[in-house]
Design an enzyme around this catalytic site. Structure first.
Site, PDB file in Angstrom:
ATOM      1  N   CYS A 260       0.798  -1.234   0.000  1.00  0.00           N
ATOM      2  CA  CYS A 260       0.000   0.000   0.000  1.00  0.00           C
ATOM      3  C   CYS A 260       0.829   1.281   0.000  1.00  0.00           C
ATOM      4  O   CYS A 260       0.787   2.037  -0.962  1.00  0.00           O
ATOM      5  CB  CYS A 260      -0.944  -0.001   1.192  1.00  0.00           C
ATOM      6  SG  CYS A 260      -2.210  -1.251   1.025  1.00  0.00           S
TER       7      CYS A 260
HETATM    8  P1  NAD Z   1      -3.804  -8.999  -3.542  1.00  0.00           P
HETATM    9  O1  NAD Z   1      -2.959  -8.941  -4.742  1.00  0.00           O
HETATM   10  O2  NAD Z   1      -3.333  -9.692  -2.308  1.00  0.00           O
HETATM   11  O3  NAD Z   1      -5.213  -9.628  -3.910  1.00  0.00           O
HETATM   12  C1  NAD Z   1      -5.943  -9.293  -5.046  1.00  0.00           C
HETATM   13  C2  NAD Z   1      -6.697 -10.545  -5.495  1.00  0.00           C
HETATM   14  O4  NAD Z   1      -7.557 -10.198  -6.569  1.00  0.00           O
HETATM   15  C3  NAD Z   1      -5.768 -11.637  -6.020  1.00  0.00           C
HETATM   16  O5  NAD Z   1      -6.021 -12.842  -5.307  1.00  0.00           O
HETATM   17  C4  NAD Z   1      -6.145 -11.778  -7.506  1.00  0.00           C
HETATM   18  O6  NAD Z   1      -6.055 -13.098  -7.989  1.00  0.00           O
HETATM   19  C5  NAD Z   1      -7.575 -11.291  -7.485  1.00  0.00           C
HETATM   20  N1  NAD Z   1      -8.047 -10.808  -8.780  1.00  0.00           N
HETATM   21  C6  NAD Z   1      -7.420  -9.960  -9.636  1.00  0.00           C
HETATM   22  N2  NAD Z   1      -8.196  -9.752 -10.729  1.00  0.00           N
HETATM   23  C7  NAD Z   1      -9.329 -10.467 -10.532  1.00  0.00           C
HETATM   24  C8  NAD Z   1     -10.497 -10.649 -11.288  1.00  0.00           C
HETATM   25  N3  NAD Z   1     -10.686 -10.050 -12.469  1.00  0.00           N
HETATM   26  N4  NAD Z   1     -11.465 -11.456 -10.802  1.00  0.00           N
HETATM   27  C9  NAD Z   1     -11.300 -12.079  -9.611  1.00  0.00           C
HETATM   28  N5  NAD Z   1     -10.220 -11.952  -8.843  1.00  0.00           N
HETATM   29  C10 NAD Z   1      -9.238 -11.147  -9.305  1.00  0.00           C
HETATM   30  O7  NAD Z   1      -4.147  -7.477  -3.202  1.00  0.00           O
HETATM   31  P2  NAD Z   1      -4.533  -6.851  -1.769  1.00  0.00           P
HETATM   32  O8  NAD Z   1      -3.294  -6.613  -0.997  1.00  0.00           O
HETATM   33  O9  NAD Z   1      -5.650  -7.615  -1.172  1.00  0.00           O
HETATM   34  O10 NAD Z   1      -5.060  -5.429  -2.252  1.00  0.00           O
HETATM   35  C11 NAD Z   1      -6.294  -5.292  -2.932  1.00  0.00           C
HETATM   36  C12 NAD Z   1      -6.672  -3.832  -2.940  1.00  0.00           C
HETATM   37  O11 NAD Z   1      -6.884  -3.397  -1.594  1.00  0.00           O
HETATM   38  C13 NAD Z   1      -5.573  -2.918  -3.513  1.00  0.00           C
HETATM   39  O12 NAD Z   1      -6.159  -1.862  -4.206  1.00  0.00           O
HETATM   40  C14 NAD Z   1      -4.866  -2.420  -2.260  1.00  0.00           C
HETATM   41  O13 NAD Z   1      -4.249  -1.172  -2.468  1.00  0.00           O
HETATM   42  C15 NAD Z   1      -6.026  -2.311  -1.306  1.00  0.00           C
HETATM   43  N6  NAD Z   1      -5.620  -2.403   0.106  1.00  0.00           N
HETATM   44  C16 NAD Z   1      -4.827  -3.427   0.531  1.00  0.00           C
HETATM   45  C17 NAD Z   1      -4.428  -3.481   1.858  1.00  0.00           C
HETATM   46  C18 NAD Z   1      -3.494  -4.552   2.364  1.00  0.00           C
HETATM   47  O14 NAD Z   1      -3.089  -4.465   3.526  1.00  0.00           O
HETATM   48  N7  NAD Z   1      -3.110  -5.535   1.568  1.00  0.00           N
HETATM   49  C19 NAD Z   1      -4.863  -2.498   2.762  1.00  0.00           C
HETATM   50  C20 NAD Z   1      -5.695  -1.486   2.288  1.00  0.00           C
HETATM   51  C21 NAD Z   1      -6.057  -1.443   0.953  1.00  0.00           C
END
Ligand code: NAD
Length: 430
Positions: A260
């Site tokens: 992030c």
């Molecule tokens: P991540 O990469 O761990 O997970 C994303 C998931 O989405 C993956 O499992 C991927 O396979 C899936 N995906 C992608 N395209 C897809 C589709 N078309 N259909 C179905 N599944 C699909 O990412 P994350 O860390 O969970 O982050 C996700 C969002 O949340 C980002 O925008 C991030 O900035 C935000 N966010 C994350 C956190 C954190 O701590 N990780 C905290 C706040 C905000």
């Protein structure tokens, strides 16, 4: 309520499990069949303390299903988009996952005649929900509401952050959508801010920019203290007692990482440029952080020639409590050490699997002691509780080899008393 979460990563799966735990019927969809296969067996595809038990609990209660098939969207009251928004090489946010997920959601919604709210939980820049997500869902031809619900969880304490958030921010397109979202968050006892969608998007970036700036300034303060022979912990403790500042996020280290802060600071800097605003501070935060990630390397370089030396690294994840290595300081340190001809041996309680894929030429130890055994120097990068040992224990494991510590795990005089060669960021060292 029937909720469908798209994306079973850190943000999506924690939300899915959290909402299921509050009595909603949740379907979690991910395109990655490997992840889904683990989830259906009750195993989270990543490490987050307590998540496995909570996942199995809601599955046993029949509240959470996981799959790769988007048909679970049919009949949903709320579809939550939690797919990744990684950085593109120019620093802007890659929206390809958001676009693909929207197309699949629209395709399913057109088979349904039920009003659904599409809520964006992915971190996206102001305007994205209305300009990218809205028009894509409109193609379904159905009535829908649009919302933006930024995620503020911290990896390593994601479940407690979900259960007891500091605040909940909800951006809504209209009153009907607001009513649905009030229902979703009705059971949460914290301040709830209902704002417009662009404001919700900006709140997330502004929050991360403030956090990142605080870490960068904390690190720079510690670096100055180190050179000036002042203990940064004492300085920052006193700084944090100022009611205008508060005590949080004042712990120096090897720089921030994770999925992030780095990408969100870069994306906001890029966005500032696009809207015609100079944002020199955002650029400086990024630069300062990149430099900090190599601080232990430069300290070590001033102490010894690295060619042929055995260097131990304790901690590979970007912080303790997660197996996430995205943008972790170890990802910057390891290539520099290898480039200089050092032999690198590493240990991390949870993150060695992912790091092995990136650096197969690093040796991976089974525990902290094996990692330190026979090394010429050790770098402590991540503050895992497993590394909270006494100076005497480090002395026994390291002998004459120095410990370079980014987290100041030893009390100020302990190393000298144990005759341990010890140098900590922020505490008078090379
Ligand atoms: P991540 O990469 O761990 O997970 C994303 C998931 O989405 C993956 O499992 C991927 O396979 C899936 N995906 C992608 N395209 C897809 C589709 N078309 N259909 C179905 N599944 C699909 O990412 P994350 O860390 O969970 O982050 C996700 C969002 O949340 C980002 O925008 C991030 O900035 C935000 N966010 C994350 C956190 C954190 O701590 N990780 C905290 C706040 C905000």
């Amino acid at each position: 309520m029937k909720i469908c979460v798209i994306g079973a990563g850190y943000a999506g799966l924690v939300s899915a499990v959290g909402f299921a735990g509050r009595g909603h019927d949740v379907a979690c969809i991910d395109k990655d069949a490997g992840k889904i296969s683990k989830i259906t067996k009750g195993l989270p595809p990543f490490f987050e303390a307590g998540l496995g038990e909570r996942l199995r609990g809601v599955q046993n209660a029949g509240r959470l299903e996981a799959g790769t098939d988007y048909s679970a969207i049919q009949g949903a009251d709320i579809v939550i988009l939690a797919v990744g928004t990684p950085s593109l090489p120019d620093g802007s946010a890659d929206l390809s996952h958001v676009r693909a997920a929207c197309a699949a959601v629209a395709d399913e919604l057109k088979r349904s005649d039920k009003f659904a709210v599409v809520a964006v939980r992915s971190t996206v820049l102001p305007g994205t929900t209305e300009k990218v997500v809205g028009p894509a869902i409109e193609k379904s031809g159905v009535r829908f509401g649009l919302a933006m619900v930024p995620e503020f969880l911290r990896e390593g304490s994601a479940l407690s952050d979900f259960d007891k958030p500091d605040r909940i921010v909800v951006g809504c397109s209209d009153d009907k959508t607001k009513t649905v979202m009030e229902g979703l968050y009705g059971s949460f006892d914290c301040p709830k801010l209902f704002v417009d969608i662009r404001t919700a998007e900006m709140i997330k970036y502004a929050s991360n920019a403030f956090l990142a700036s605080r870490i960068a300034l904390t690190n720079e303060t510690a670096n100055i203290c180190q050179k000036a022979g002042v203990d940064a912990d004492e300085v920052l403790k006193a700084v944090g007692m100022d009611a205008r500042l508060g005590p949080h996020f004042l712990v120096p280290g090897s720089g921030f990482g994770g999925s992030c802060l780095p990408k969100d600071v870069s994306a906001l800097a890029r966005h500032a440029q696009e809207v015609g605003e100079d944002a020199p501070l955002l650029h400086a935060i990024h630069e300062s952080n990149q430099k900090q990630k190599l601080r232990l390397f430069h300290m070590l370089g001033r102490m010894m020639h690295l060619k042929g030396k055995k260097i131990a690294i304790l901690g590979l994840s970007f912080k303790a409590g997660t197996d996430d290595i995205r943008e972790s300081p170890a990802l910057s340190l390891i290539p520099k050490l290898l480039e200089e001809g050092a032999h690198v041996r590493a240990f991390d309680p949870e993150a060695m699997g992912s790091m092995r894929d990136v650096f197969p030429n690093v040796e991976y130890a089974n525990d902290w002691e094996e990692c330190l055994s026979g090394c010429d120097a050790a770098l402590l990068v991540t503050a895992w509780p497993e590394f909270q040992k006494s100076a005497a224990e480090y002395k026994e494991a390291l002998g004459a080899a120095p410990l370079l510590d980014s987290r100041r795990i030893l009390p100020p005089n302990a190393a000298a008393e144990a005759n341990l060669a010890y140098h900590a960021i922020g505490r008078g060292a090379p």
